[in-house]
Design a protein around this motif. Structure first.
Motif, short mmCIF file in Angstrom:
data_model
loop_
_atom_site.label_atom_id
_atom_site.label_comp_id
_atom_site.label_asym_id
_atom_site.label_seq_id
_atom_site.Cartn_x
_atom_site.Cartn_y
_atom_site.Cartn_z
N ALA A 1 -6.00 -15.22 -24.99
CA ALA A 1 -6.15 -14.49 -26.09
C ALA A 1 -4.85 -13.56 -26.10
CB ALA A 1 -7.40 -13.94 -26.74
N ASN A 2 -4.71 -12.64 -27.33
CA ASN A 2 -3.84 -11.52 -27.45
C ASN A 2 -4.59 -10.24 -27.07
OD1 ASN A 2 -3.15 -13.23 -29.78
ND2 ASN A 2 -1.29 -12.83 -29.10
N LEU A 3 -4.41 -9.54 -25.98
CA LEU A 3 -4.98 -8.42 -25.42
C LEU A 3 -4.25 -7.21 -25.03
CD1 LEU A 3 -7.53 -10.44 -23.16
CD2 LEU A 3 -8.02 -9.63 -25.60
N ASP A 4 -4.75 -6.08 -25.24
CA ASP A 4 -4.16 -4.99 -24.41
C ASP A 4 -5.07 -4.12 -23.84
OD1 ASP A 4 -5.38 -3.47 -26.60
OD2 ASP A 4 -3.40 -3.00 -27.68
N PHE A 5 -4.61 -3.22 -23.32
CA PHE A 5 -5.34 -2.17 -22.39
C PHE A 5 -4.65 -1.00 -22.45
CE2 PHE A 5 -7.43 0.31 -19.18
CZ PHE A 5 -8.65 0.12 -19.34
N LEU A 6 -4.85 0.05 -23.07
CA LEU A 6 -4.23 1.28 -23.42
C LEU A 6 -4.95 2.45 -22.86
CD1 LEU A 6 -2.75 0.50 -26.91
CD2 LEU A 6 -2.01 0.18 -24.88
N ILE A 7 -4.28 3.31 -22.00
CA ILE A 7 -4.73 4.53 -21.50
C ILE A 7 -4.08 5.87 -22.14
CG2 ILE A 7 -5.37 5.75 -19.36
CD1 ILE A 7 -5.40 3.31 -17.63
N GLY A 8 -4.69 6.63 -23.28
CA GLY A 8 -3.92 7.74 -23.51
C GLY A 8 -4.48 8.99 -23.14
N ASP A 9 -3.97 9.99 -23.89
CA ASP A 9 -4.50 11.37 -23.30
C ASP A 9 -5.99 11.66 -23.57
OD1 ASP A 9 -1.97 11.87 -22.42
OD2 ASP A 9 -1.35 12.86 -24.36
N ARG A 10 -6.60 11.11 -24.79
CA ARG A 10 -7.70 11.44 -25.00
C ARG A 10 -8.61 10.09 -25.27
NH1 ARG A 10 -6.89 15.74 -30.14
NH2 ARG A 10 -5.80 17.11 -29.00
N THR A 11 -8.26 9.02 -25.06
CA THR A 11 -8.93 7.72 -25.42
C THR A 11 -8.48 6.71 -24.41
OG1 THR A 11 -7.64 6.72 -27.11
CG2 THR A 11 -9.34 8.25 -27.61
N VAL A 12 -9.35 5.86 -24.08
CA VAL A 12 -8.84 4.52 -23.44
C VAL A 12 -9.30 3.41 -24.32
CG1 VAL A 12 -9.02 2.91 -21.38
CG2 VAL A 12 -9.33 5.55 -21.14
N SER A 13 -8.45 2.45 -24.67
CA SER A 13 -8.85 1.43 -25.64
C SER A 13 -8.47 -0.01 -25.27
CB SER A 13 -8.23 1.68 -27.12
OG SER A 13 -6.75 1.68 -27.02
N SER A 14 -8.93 -0.81 -26.16
CA SER A 14 -8.44 -2.24 -25.66
C SER A 14 -8.48 -3.05 -27.28
CB SER A 14 -9.29 -3.15 -24.67
OG SER A 14 -8.71 -4.38 -24.31
N GLN A 15 -7.73 -4.07 -27.43
CA GLN A 15 -7.83 -4.84 -28.56
C GLN A 15 -7.41 -6.10 -28.34
OE1 GLN A 15 -5.49 -3.41 -32.04
NE2 GLN A 15 -5.06 -5.25 -32.75
N TYR A 16 -8.55 -7.06 -29.12
CA TYR A 16 -8.49 -8.38 -28.86
C TYR A 16 -8.22 -9.09 -30.19
CZ TYR A 16 -11.72 -12.65 -28.64
OH TYR A 16 -12.14 -14.07 -28.62
N ASP A 17 -7.17 -9.84 -30.34
CA ASP A 17 -6.79 -10.51 -31.41
C ASP A 17 -6.73 -12.10 -30.83
OD1 ASP A 17 -6.18 -8.41 -32.76
OD2 ASP A 17 -3.99 -8.61 -32.92
N LEU A 18 -6.92 -13.21 -31.84
CA LEU A 18 -7.08 -14.35 -31.68
C LEU A 18 -6.46 -15.16 -32.95
CD1 LEU A 18 -7.67 -16.63 -29.71
CD2 LEU A 18 -10.12 -16.92 -30.71
N ASP A 19 -5.78 -15.92 -32.93
CA ASP A 19 -5.12 -17.09 -34.11
C ASP A 19 -4.49 -15.98 -35.18
OD1 ASP A 19 -5.98 -19.18 -32.94
OD2 ASP A 19 -8.02 -18.90 -33.88
N GLY A 20 -4.10 -14.80 -34.59
CA GLY A 20 -3.27 -14.10 -35.58
C GLY A 20 -4.46 -13.13 -36.50
N GLN A 21 -5.62 -13.21 -35.91
CA GLN A 21 -6.47 -12.20 -36.46
C GLN A 21 -7.28 -11.27 -35.60
OE1 GLN A 21 -8.67 -15.83 -38.43
NE2 GLN A 21 -9.36 -14.06 -39.77
N LEU A 22 -7.80 -10.01 -36.13
CA LEU A 22 -8.39 -9.13 -35.29
C LEU A 22 -9.82 -9.61 -34.94
CD1 LEU A 22 -8.63 -6.30 -34.00
CD2 LEU A 22 -9.67 -5.65 -35.93
N VAL A 23 -10.20 -9.65 -33.51
CA VAL A 23 -11.41 -10.04 -33.29
C VAL A 23 -12.55 -8.81 -33.06
CG1 VAL A 23 -13.12 -11.37 -31.57
CG2 VAL A 23 -10.95 -12.06 -32.21
#
Length: 308
Positions: free
Chosen positions: A138-160
């Motif tokens: 799937a389409n994934l990321d892992f982002l470490i910011g100054d105040r938050t840590v986040s990850s997003q999961y997309d599949l088939d062009g849609q947000l999961v």
């Protein structure tokens, strides 16, 4: 914590389903986030296979466990793993409340993995084909910011799903933990074990420490019936962990009151997979997305496609 047998494997090599491993199967220099939300335990039971996996109950509620691991160094290359799971016990009958947290071995305490997207094809081939994990690319990321840590999961062009946790000021708590994963594959219940250690920064029962966004992809719809609480009971961030995935695992036939009518996913889903280590493109940032300002809650994304 780590079984002696795993330690004795150091320096050995294996070749399983065409995938080369240097034993033990480990990972290094890996950041990870975790968020745990209360859910309706009775509804969670409907998502669990067979008769012997039951929701872990914290008082009268179950627990949704979101864990995202950004594997940096492994035998099969780097990849992200986005785990959506329900805390569970294993046995002929549901376990009493709270006790499985103290007597984990006795009650088979672990998590039932509902969905497990990953970045690469080789991770799907190994995780599903060997350990029975419900991995898919799937389409994934892992982002470490100054105040938050986040990850997003997309599949088939849609947000999961997207998960954000507040970044702790310091990861100070040394933690060594053994965890059990339960997965359904080939009509069987598969149990695998992982051992990891690292320093954790965390929050307990802290309002605003996480935000969970649920998309409109069909695969996530069952989770919307779980009455997920907007307030997490636990959030955490590991800047770096090391882990070992046990090559020993267990499996049982899944039993039902009536003959199953739907054929479970089987080996046909992995037999033709290759050893690709290429990632899919990262998910597209959501409109008005701001990782520097965390608003807690459970949100439902209204668009039908994040790539439109």
């Amino acid at each position: 914590m780590i079984p002696q047998r795993q330690k004795q494997q150091t320096g050995l090599y294996a070749l399983v389903d065409g995938i080369p491993f240097q034993l033990p199967v480990n990972s290094e220099k890996t950041p990870a986030l975790i968020a745990v939300f209360p859910i309706n335990a009775d509804r969670a039971k409907k998502l669990m296979p067979g008769k012997e996996v039951h929701p872990f109950r914290l008082w009268n509620q179950g627990l949704l466990v979101i864990t995202v691991i950004d594997y940096q160094i492994t035998d099969i290359g780097s990849y992200i793993e986005f785990s959506i799971a329900i805390a569970c016990t294993h046995g002929a009958k549901p376990a009493p409340r709270l006790l499985p947290a103290l007597f984990m071995k006795q009650y088979g305490t672990g998590q039932y993995v509902f969905d497990l997207p990953v970045s690469t094809e080789i991770s799907v081939k190994g995780g599903k084909g060997i350990w029975g994990m419900p991995k898919h690319q799937a389409n994934l990321d892992f982002l470490i910011g100054d105040r938050t840590v986040s990850s997003q999961y997309d599949l088939d062009g849609q947000l999961v799903m997207k998960i954000e946790v507040a970044k702790p000021a310091k990861a100070w708590f040394p933690l060594k933990l053994a965890a059990a994963n339960y997965c359904a594959f080939r009509g069987m219940l598969m149990k695998s074990y992982i051992y990891f250690q690292g320093k954790l920064g965390f929050s307990l029962f802290k309002p605003g420490s996480a935000r969970l966004i649920l998309g409109d992809h069909p695969c996530i719809q069952p989770l919307k019936e779980l009455e997920i609480s907007p307030e997490p009971i636990f959030t955490g961030f590991f800047p770096e962990i090391t882990g070992i995935l046990d090559d020993h695992f267990e499996n049982w036939f899944l039993g039902y009151d009536k003959p199953p009518k739907q054929k479970p996913e089987g080996l046909e889903s992995v037999v033709n997979l290759g050893l690709g280590k290429e990632w899919l493109s990262p998910p597209k940032a959501l409109p008005k997305d701001d990782d520097e300002n965390l608003n807690n809650g459970i949100e439902k994304y209204e668009s039908t496609s994040v790539n439109s």
